[in-house]
Design a protein around this motif. Structure first.
Motif, PDB file in Angstrom:
ATOM      1  N   LEU A 122      33.214  25.875  26.093  1.00 21.00           N
ATOM      2  CA  LEU A 122      34.378  25.025  26.342  1.00 21.00           C
ATOM      3  C   LEU A 122      35.681  25.770  26.065  1.00 21.00           C
ATOM      4  N   LYS A 123      35.736  26.450  24.938  1.00 20.60           N
ATOM      5  CA  LYS A 123      36.955  27.202  24.611  1.00 20.60           C
ATOM      6  C   LYS A 123      37.148  28.361  25.580  1.00 20.60           C
ATOM      7  N   ALA A 124      36.054  29.029  25.915  1.00 20.08           N
ATOM      8  CA  ALA A 124      36.147  30.147  26.843  1.00 20.08           C
ATOM      9  C   ALA A 124      36.666  29.698  28.205  1.00 20.08           C
ATOM     10  N   ARG A 125      36.222  28.545  28.641  1.00 24.35           N
ATOM     11  CA  ARG A 125      36.575  28.070  29.984  1.00 24.35           C
ATOM     12  C   ARG A 125      37.920  27.361  30.024  1.00 24.35           C
ATOM     13  N   LEU A 126      38.192  26.538  29.008  1.00 19.69           N
ATOM     14  CA  LEU A 126      39.383  25.685  29.024  1.00 19.69           C
ATOM     15  C   LEU A 126      40.596  26.308  28.351  1.00 19.69           C
ATOM     16  N   GLY A 127      40.366  27.256  27.463  1.00 21.87           N
ATOM     17  CA  GLY A 127      41.465  27.977  26.840  1.00 21.87           C
ATOM     18  C   GLY A 127      42.116  27.261  25.667  1.00 21.87           C
ATOM     19  N   HIS A 128      42.402  25.998  25.788  1.00 22.99           N
ATOM     20  CA  HIS A 128      43.116  25.252  24.744  1.00 22.99           C
ATOM     21  C   HIS A 128      42.466  23.880  24.543  1.00 22.99           C
ATOM     22  N   PRO A 129      41.237  23.876  24.029  1.00 24.02           N
ATOM     23  CA  PRO A 129      40.502  22.610  23.934  1.00 24.02           C
ATOM     24  C   PRO A 129      41.132  21.598  22.987  1.00 24.02           C
ATOM     25  N   MET A 130      41.852  22.063  21.953  1.00 23.47           N
ATOM     26  CA  MET A 130      42.460  21.104  21.040  1.00 23.47           C
ATOM     27  C   MET A 130      43.517  20.262  21.762  1.00 23.47           C
ATOM     28  N   VAL A 131      44.330  20.906  22.586  1.00 27.59           N
ATOM     29  CA  VAL A 131      45.363  20.174  23.323  1.00 27.59           C
ATOM     30  C   VAL A 131      44.704  19.196  24.299  1.00 27.59           C
ATOM     31  N   LEU A 132      43.627  19.631  24.944  1.00 31.57           N
ATOM     32  CA  LEU A 132      42.888  18.718  25.823  1.00 31.57           C
ATOM     33  C   LEU A 132      42.272  17.566  25.032  1.00 31.57           C
ATOM     34  N   GLY A 133      41.829  17.853  23.813  1.00 28.22           N
ATOM     35  CA  GLY A 133      41.290  16.800  22.955  1.00 28.22           C
ATOM     36  C   GLY A 133      42.349  15.766  22.598  1.00 28.22           C
ATOM     37  N   VAL A 134      43.564  16.239  22.303  1.00 26.66           N
ATOM     38  CA  VAL A 134      44.670  15.312  22.008  1.00 26.66           C
ATOM     39  C   VAL A 134      44.975  14.461  23.239  1.00 26.66           C
ATOM     40  N   LYS A 135      44.989  15.106  24.401  1.00 25.40           N
ATOM     41  CA  LYS A 135      45.260  14.377  25.649  1.00 25.40           C
ATOM     42  C   LYS A 135      44.203  13.290  25.876  1.00 25.40           C
ATOM     43  N   THR A 136      42.948  13.632  25.678  1.00 23.75           N
ATOM     44  CA  THR A 136      41.851  12.692  25.889  1.00 23.75           C
ATOM     45  C   THR A 136      41.892  11.551  24.874  1.00 23.75           C
TER      46      THR A 136
ATOM     47  N   HIS B  12      51.738   1.031  20.037  1.00 32.15           N
ATOM     48  CA  HIS B  12      50.637   1.846  20.560  1.00 32.15           C
ATOM     49  C   HIS B  12      51.109   2.678  21.754  1.00 32.15           C
ATOM     50  N   LEU B  13      51.852   2.046  22.640  1.00 30.59           N
ATOM     51  CA  LEU B  13      52.316   2.765  23.828  1.00 30.59           C
ATOM     52  C   LEU B  13      53.247   3.906  23.445  1.00 30.59           C
ATOM     53  N   LEU B  14      54.106   3.674  22.463  1.00 25.83           N
ATOM     54  CA  LEU B  14      54.995   4.747  22.000  1.00 25.83           C
ATOM     55  C   LEU B  14      54.199   5.889  21.372  1.00 25.83           C
ATOM     56  N   LEU B  15      53.289   5.533  20.477  1.00 25.18           N
ATOM     57  CA  LEU B  15      52.516   6.553  19.764  1.00 25.18           C
ATOM     58  C   LEU B  15      51.624   7.354  20.712  1.00 25.18           C
ATOM     59  N   PHE B  16      50.738   6.663  21.398  1.00 23.08           N
ATOM     60  CA  PHE B  16      49.757   7.371  22.216  1.00 23.08           C
ATOM     61  C   PHE B  16      50.377   7.918  23.501  1.00 23.08           C
ATOM     62  N   GLY B  17      51.366   7.210  24.051  1.00 19.93           N
ATOM     63  CA  GLY B  17      52.052   7.716  25.233  1.00 19.93           C
ATOM     64  C   GLY B  17      52.806   8.994  24.940  1.00 19.93           C
ATOM     65  N   SER B  18      53.457   9.077  23.770  1.00 23.19           N
ATOM     66  CA  SER B  18      54.177  10.294  23.382  1.00 23.19           C
ATOM     67  C   SER B  18      53.227  11.474  23.233  1.00 23.19           C
ATOM     68  N   PHE B  19      52.087  11.226  22.570  1.00 27.69           N
ATOM     69  CA  PHE B  19      51.109  12.298  22.399  1.00 27.69           C
ATOM     70  C   PHE B  19      50.519  12.727  23.742  1.00 27.69           C
ATOM     71  N   LEU B  20      50.295  11.769  24.641  1.00 26.62           N
ATOM     72  CA  LEU B  20      49.750  12.113  25.952  1.00 26.62           C
ATOM     73  C   LEU B  20      50.725  12.971  26.749  1.00 26.62           C
ATOM     74  N   ILE B  21      51.980  12.572  26.789  1.00 24.97           N
ATOM     75  CA  ILE B  21      52.995  13.349  27.517  1.00 24.97           C
ATOM     76  C   ILE B  21      53.128  14.747  26.917  1.00 24.97           C
ATOM     77  N   TRP B  22      53.153  14.820  25.579  1.00 24.01           N
ATOM     78  CA  TRP B  22      53.257  16.114  24.915  1.00 24.01           C
ATOM     79  C   TRP B  22      52.059  17.001  25.278  1.00 24.01           C
ATOM     80  N   ALA B  23      50.845  16.436  25.231  1.00 27.74           N
ATOM     81  CA  ALA B  23      49.636  17.224  25.486  1.00 27.74           C
ATOM     82  C   ALA B  23      49.588  17.714  26.935  1.00 27.74           C
ATOM     83  N   ILE B  24      49.996  16.874  27.877  1.00 22.51           N
ATOM     84  CA  ILE B  24      50.018  17.294  29.280  1.00 22.51           C
ATOM     85  C   ILE B  24      50.973  18.475  29.458  1.00 22.51           C
TER      86      ILE B  24
END
Length: 197
Positions: A103-117, A131-143
């Protein structure tokens, strides 16, 4: 809500320095020294996290509902989807730390993808403004962070590596174990909500 927003700005702001101002980051690291830079970075991140926790807890006392599932069936389907996505998020988090996994070899930055997910999973089932502020902010940041990180990898000429199946199996096992501990125990203790209870 003010504390929550301040915490998000501080925590995500600190975690965006490399993405938004890499040259300034390197200048400050050189000027302060790696140890002081890491200490200051950690202190600001912890302060932001504390403000997020405090502000989120305060906002839940006076909830502002933005949306709700339109039917019990829809609510159940979204909950099941969120559970599956959080399992994946924990596996991706584990992939960031287990050396040599696919996963790390293929995706490069799995932690950021984990935050996004993780953030997207919670947006499926949480319709309050906090909830929308908290999780929406983290989603936008991770993308944004993932896109910038992958672009930086391409510019540096980094190519996907290869992984080992034993390391990948360990990654999945640790991710599943971490998810189980959190979903069945720590989430209720720390957040006050039992997602599977």
């Amino acid at each position: 809500m003010t504390l929550l927003i301040a915490g998000l700005l501080l925590f995500l702001g600190v975690h965006s320095i490399r993405m938004l101002a890499p040259a300034a980051r390197e200048r400050w690291r050189t000027r302060l020294g790696a140890g002081i830079w890491k200490g200051l970075y950690s202190l600001l991140a912890l302060a932001g996290l504390a403000l997020i926790a405090w502000g989120f807890d305060a906002a839940r006392e006076n909830p502002v509902i933005v949306w709700m599932p339109s039917s019990p069936g829809m609510a159940m389907g979204l909950r099941h989807g969120a559970v599956l996505l959080t399992v994946l998020a924990f596996v991706l988090l584990a992939a960031a730390y287990v050396p040599g996994n696919h996963l790390k070899a293929r995706l490069g930055h799995p932690m950021v993808l984990g935050v996004k997910t993780w953030a997207f999973a919670h947006l499926l089932v949480a319709g309050m403004l906090a909830h929308l502020l908290l999780f929406g902010s983290f989603l936008i940041w991770a993308i944004a962070n993932y896109a910038v990180s992958r672009r930086r990898d391409r510019l540096a000429g980094l190519t996907p590596g290869s992984g080992r199946w034993a390391a990948t199996a360990l990654t999945v096992a640790l991710g599943l174990a971490g998810w189980a501990v959190f979903a069945f125990g720590l989430h209720g203790l720390l957040i006050g909500i039992k997602p599977l209870g």
